[in-house]
Motif scaffolding. Sequence first.
Motif, PDB file in Angstrom:
ATOM      1  N   SER A 122      -0.058  -1.334   6.088  1.00 44.83           N
ATOM      2  CA  SER A 122      -1.218  -0.527   5.703  1.00 44.83           C
ATOM      3  C   SER A 122      -0.845   0.918   5.408  1.00 44.83           C
ATOM      4  O   SER A 122      -1.637   1.653   4.803  1.00 44.83           O
ATOM      5  CB  SER A 122      -2.275  -0.566   6.806  1.00 44.83           C
ATOM      6  OG  SER A 122      -1.750  -0.079   8.028  1.00 44.83           O
ATOM      7  N   ASP A 182      -7.185  -9.304   5.145  1.00 41.66           N
ATOM      8  CA  ASP A 182      -6.897  -7.869   5.243  1.00 41.66           C
ATOM      9  C   ASP A 182      -5.592  -7.514   4.536  1.00 41.66           C
ATOM     10  O   ASP A 182      -5.496  -6.479   3.855  1.00 41.66           O
ATOM     11  CB  ASP A 182      -6.829  -7.456   6.714  1.00 41.66           C
ATOM     12  CG  ASP A 182      -8.177  -7.578   7.409  1.00 41.66           C
ATOM     13  OD1 ASP A 182      -9.206  -7.637   6.696  1.00 41.66           O
ATOM     14  OD2 ASP A 182      -8.207  -7.627   8.655  1.00 41.66           O
ATOM     15  N   THR A 191      -5.254  -5.035   1.297  1.00 40.00           N
ATOM     16  CA  THR A 191      -4.386  -3.856   1.352  1.00 40.00           C
ATOM     17  C   THR A 191      -3.433  -3.816   0.163  1.00 40.00           C
ATOM     18  O   THR A 191      -3.263  -2.772  -0.491  1.00 40.00           O
ATOM     19  CB  THR A 191      -3.588  -3.855   2.664  1.00 40.00           C
ATOM     20  OG1 THR A 191      -4.504  -3.794   3.769  1.00 40.00           O
ATOM     21  CG2 THR A 191      -2.644  -2.669   2.725  1.00 40.00           C
TER      22      THR A 191
END
Length: 509
Positions: free
Chosen positions: A327, A452, A456
């Motif tokens: 991230s 997720d 990202t």
Amino acid sequence: MDLEEGNPSADLSLSPTSSLSRKLQQSPGNVSPSQQSVSSPSQGQFAMPALPPAPPPLPPGCKVPPPPLPMPGINVLSLPPAQPCSNPQCKHLTCGCGEQPQPKKTPTLRMKLFHWQKLPSDVVRQSHSMWAVMPSSSKDLVEPDYASLELLFCVPPTTPKEKPGPKMKKSKEITFVGPKKSLLLSIFLKQFKCSNEEIVAMIQKGDRSKLDAERLKQLLKLLPDDHEINGLKSCKEEKSELADADQFYLHLLEVPSYQLRIECMLICEETKILLECLWPKAQAIRTACEMLLTSHRLLVFCQLILKVGNFLNYGHHTGDAGGFKISALLRLTETKANQSHITLLHHILEEIEKNHTDLLQLPRDLDFVSKAAGIRLDVLRAEASANLKKLLEIEKRLFLSTDDLKIQHAKSVQGSLDASKDLQKEFATIEKKKEELADYLCEDRKKLSLEDVFNTMKTFRELFLKALQENEERKAQAAKSEKRKKQLKGEDAKRLKGECGKSITFNKN
């Protein structure tokens, strides 16, 4: 007094008028006619009119005298004649001195209405409005053509319509189905544009060419209830006398295990549609995982970011790192350079463009990952598991049914089961790839969310492409500025050269 006593009846024969005239003659203020003509007005006397003759005597037996006759100059009031209006501006609408109103024209036919807001007559007369003023002469009055008005605006006569003859009432159909359900079933049957026998034959043969998933769902909701089945079986009337919905139910009841047949057809159709939707999504997730695991450009780029980060964080507790969370790629644009509109990502891409041009193709590797973003693996698994559960239940019921039903639907149900199991194998493969990716990114296997990670990488890809475009625009702007500077320098050099030539010529002269 002697006269009254001697002739008492004479008093009764006299009228009140004659007695009144006698008293007037005997009064001291009265004078004879000769004196009346001689007397002057100064004495306060006025001339009395001549009295009328005495009325005839009363008939015998009548005690009430008749009403007195009118006396000229006394009983009749003489009114002066009407004087014309003295106001020259008055139009005689309110004073009453005008001419007699002419009779109003009335139509002989029924006329169409002119919709207006009517003003009462008393309101019009009390105000100084245009309606209280009439033209001074008859020449100013405009009369409409009443004949043409009546011709053009009369209500046309309506011709009486001929009443149709009494319709033959159809004999009431016999039905055992409620009105709402009967209506819905009639609408459903009209979709096929074929007879009830043909629809039932398609159900019996398992023909799904015209029976898609939506129609099969509707048919399951419209199947007959127990009381409807009992009523139809006990009916002794002719089939032609039954309603269309009841006739369809009668044909359907002749098919053994009709509900199981419909459910088998429905589960096969639903499985086909579901697998066509889930398979591409599952394959996209697996491909995205494999791309992240095998992308050499992503690995080299992350190693470069690690070196840059350790250099910037030297001497800080975040420095000397062995790696970073994936991230952190989104924070490359948060570190601003000293120059305006330049971030750490812009600078790294400029260095890559100079020395490692192959890394500029990294967005191409992340294209599959961007397509997988937004797909939820848990939702795919839940839908596939629910459908597989229905298939297994239908398989058990089919195993306990008749042989002809097994032969007819066993193959299609088994094919749907095999395809669903293949999808479950694909999910198992994705789970293994997820564990590998968690280890590759140094994440917890149980906590890692593929959704997720994919989101990202999709956002990082967009930032990467945007920074590349901004670098190109900045270079183009710098090239234009440099070109403009060179042009200005050339123009200045030419101007100086021309001025020097002129000065040398002037000195020679």
